[in-house]
Design a protein around this motif. Sequence first.
Motif, PDB file in Angstrom:
ATOM      1  N   ILE A  50      -2.676  -6.185   4.942  1.00  8.76           N
ATOM      2  CA  ILE A  50      -2.914  -7.635   4.905  1.00  8.76           C
ATOM      3  C   ILE A  50      -1.602  -8.374   4.648  1.00  8.76           C
ATOM      4  O   ILE A  50      -1.300  -9.381   5.305  1.00  8.76           O
ATOM      5  CB  ILE A  50      -3.974  -7.971   3.833  1.00  8.76           C
ATOM      6  N   ASP A  51      -0.812  -7.870   3.702  1.00  8.35           N
ATOM      7  CA  ASP A  51       0.489  -8.487   3.415  1.00  8.35           C
ATOM      8  C   ASP A  51       1.433  -8.378   4.607  1.00  8.35           C
ATOM      9  O   ASP A  51       2.115  -9.336   4.972  1.00  8.35           O
ATOM     10  CB  ASP A  51       1.137  -7.829   2.196  1.00  8.35           C
ATOM     11  N   ALA A  52       1.463  -7.193   5.232  1.00  4.58           N
ATOM     12  CA  ALA A  52       2.374  -6.961   6.363  1.00  4.58           C
ATOM     13  C   ALA A  52       2.047  -7.864   7.549  1.00  4.58           C
ATOM     14  O   ALA A  52       2.944  -8.314   8.273  1.00  4.58           O
ATOM     15  CB  ALA A  52       2.321  -5.498   6.783  1.00  4.58           C
ATOM     16  N   HIS A  53       0.764  -8.123   7.744  1.00  5.48           N
ATOM     17  CA  HIS A  53       0.339  -8.984   8.853  1.00  5.48           C
ATOM     18  C   HIS A  53       0.276 -10.460   8.454  1.00  5.48           C
ATOM     19  O   HIS A  53      -0.139 -11.303   9.249  1.00  5.48           O
ATOM     20  CB  HIS A  53      -1.020  -8.520   9.384  1.00  5.48           C
ATOM     21  N   THR A  69     -11.028 -10.266   6.084  1.00  7.61           N
ATOM     22  CA  THR A  69      -9.965 -11.135   6.561  1.00  7.61           C
ATOM     23  C   THR A  69      -9.499 -10.602   7.903  1.00  7.61           C
ATOM     24  O   THR A  69      -9.613  -9.398   8.180  1.00  7.61           O
ATOM     25  CB  THR A  69      -8.785 -11.239   5.575  1.00  7.61           C
ATOM     26  N   GLN A  70      -9.005 -11.478   8.736  1.00  4.42           N
ATOM     27  CA  GLN A  70      -8.546 -11.074  10.063  1.00  4.42           C
ATOM     28  C   GLN A  70      -7.144 -10.476   9.948  1.00  4.42           C
ATOM     29  O   GLN A  70      -6.235 -11.112   9.415  1.00  4.42           O
ATOM     30  CB  GLN A  70      -8.515 -12.305  10.985  1.00  4.42           C
ATOM     31  N   LEU A  71      -6.960  -9.240  10.401  1.00 10.25           N
ATOM     32  CA  LEU A  71      -5.622  -8.628  10.423  1.00 10.25           C
ATOM     33  C   LEU A  71      -4.872  -9.023  11.683  1.00 10.25           C
ATOM     34  O   LEU A  71      -3.654  -9.172  11.675  1.00 10.25           O
ATOM     35  CB  LEU A  71      -5.735  -7.099  10.369  1.00 10.25           C
ATOM     36  N   ASP A 172       3.010   2.101  -5.384  1.00 12.12           N
ATOM     37  CA  ASP A 172       3.855   2.674  -4.326  1.00 12.12           C
ATOM     38  C   ASP A 172       3.593   4.175  -4.200  1.00 12.12           C
ATOM     39  O   ASP A 172       4.462   4.949  -3.820  1.00 12.12           O
ATOM     40  CB  ASP A 172       5.337   2.398  -4.588  1.00 12.12           C
ATOM     41  N   GLN A 173       2.386   4.588  -4.511  1.00  9.77           N
ATOM     42  CA  GLN A 173       1.946   5.979  -4.364  1.00  9.77           C
ATOM     43  C   GLN A 173       2.344   6.494  -2.985  1.00  9.77           C
ATOM     44  O   GLN A 173       2.118   5.825  -1.968  1.00  9.77           O
ATOM     45  CB  GLN A 173       0.427   6.040  -4.540  1.00  9.77           C
ATOM     46  N   PRO A 174       2.961   7.672  -2.901  1.00 12.59           N
ATOM     47  CA  PRO A 174       3.360   8.217  -1.602  1.00 12.59           C
ATOM     48  C   PRO A 174       2.206   8.289  -0.616  1.00 12.59           C
ATOM     49  O   PRO A 174       1.086   8.632  -0.984  1.00 12.59           O
ATOM     50  CB  PRO A 174       3.865   9.627  -1.961  1.00 12.59           C
ATOM     51  N   GLY A 175       2.480   7.932   0.621  1.00 12.97           N
ATOM     52  CA  GLY A 175       1.483   8.031   1.682  1.00 12.97           C
ATOM     53  C   GLY A 175       0.839   6.710   2.051  1.00 12.97           C
ATOM     54  O   GLY A 175       0.331   6.553   3.162  1.00 12.97           O
ATOM     55  N   ILE A 176       0.857   5.744   1.159  1.00 16.53           N
ATOM     56  CA  ILE A 176       0.168   4.481   1.433  1.00 16.53           C
ATOM     57  C   ILE A 176       0.827   3.728   2.591  1.00 16.53           C
ATOM     58  O   ILE A 176       0.148   3.263   3.505  1.00 16.53           O
ATOM     59  CB  ILE A 176       0.102   3.613   0.160  1.00 16.53           C
ATOM     60  N   ALA A 177       2.148   3.633   2.567  1.00 16.16           N
ATOM     61  CA  ALA A 177       2.853   2.926   3.646  1.00 16.16           C
ATOM     62  C   ALA A 177       2.688   3.654   4.977  1.00 16.16           C
ATOM     63  O   ALA A 177       2.510   3.028   6.032  1.00 16.16           O
ATOM     64  CB  ALA A 177       4.331   2.776   3.301  1.00 16.16           C
ATOM     65  N   ALA A 182      -0.135   4.172  10.302  1.00 15.97           N
ATOM     66  CA  ALA A 182      -1.093   4.921  11.118  1.00 15.97           C
ATOM     67  C   ALA A 182      -2.196   4.017  11.647  1.00 15.97           C
ATOM     68  O   ALA A 182      -2.592   4.108  12.820  1.00 15.97           O
ATOM     69  CB  ALA A 182      -1.695   6.063  10.300  1.00 15.97           C
ATOM     70  N   VAL A 183      -2.701   3.131  10.806  1.00 11.78           N
ATOM     71  CA  VAL A 183      -3.759   2.205  11.227  1.00 11.78           C
ATOM     72  C   VAL A 183      -3.290   1.340  12.383  1.00 11.78           C
ATOM     73  O   VAL A 183      -3.989   1.167  13.395  1.00 11.78           O
ATOM     74  CB  VAL A 183      -4.211   1.320  10.044  1.00 11.78           C
ATOM     75  N   ASP A 184      -2.081   0.802  12.255  1.00  9.19           N
ATOM     76  CA  ASP A 184      -1.546  -0.057  13.322  1.00  9.19           C
ATOM     77  C   ASP A 184      -1.422   0.706  14.638  1.00  9.19           C
ATOM     78  O   ASP A 184      -1.719   0.169  15.709  1.00  9.19           O
ATOM     79  CB  ASP A 184      -0.182  -0.621  12.912  1.00  9.19           C
TER      80      ASP A 184
END
Length: 201
Positions: A50-53, A69-71, A172-177, A182-184
């Motif tokens: 959401i933040d990135a978009h 919310t709309q991504l 900032d747990q590894p893998g989240i970013a 991956a979703v995008d």
Amino acid sequence: MSFLSKIQALFSPKPALPSANWLVVGLGNPGAKYESTRHNVGYMCQDMLIDAHQQSPLTPITGYKALTTQLAPEVLAVRSTTFMNHSGQGVAPLAKALGIPPERIIVIHDELDLPAGKVRLKMGGNENGHNGLKSLTQELGTRDYVRVRIGISRPPAGMAVPDYVLEPVDHDQPGIALAAEAVDIVVEKGLSAAQNSIHSR
């Protein structure tokens, strides 16, 4: 509610549903108590997207147990307002109303059977004891939805799984970013392209 109010509500136009071809679902438990736990890495990843978009925060949608919310123009972020064990109750009715098939529902969740920080994608498969996935499968009537699995590894010897998954971790747990990326890719290029890109890392 008075009789007149009930009649007015019955005939009042329902709010228009958002437009979407994809649902991006983050799994977790609501409330500050669970906010930063391993079980909520799905929420954390969804928040990052959401933040990135640069989209507005999640808001309630009338008539559904969900926040949205709309991504992107055809991509809707969805979060159930229920606890993890009943996630499907917030997602399945909305997917049905929007006419979105299960294979276009992307579910981001924690995965005990992957090392911490490892991200893997797949279509369908067993729930492996994950109650959020069990609820989604039950309410959707199928296992054939996209899973974006964020590894949190197994608990150390002597520690119960519920205690482990509800233990706080850093945002900032590894893998989240990597899971957000991956979703995008799934939305833009499809599951196979995302697997080819993400599984090599």
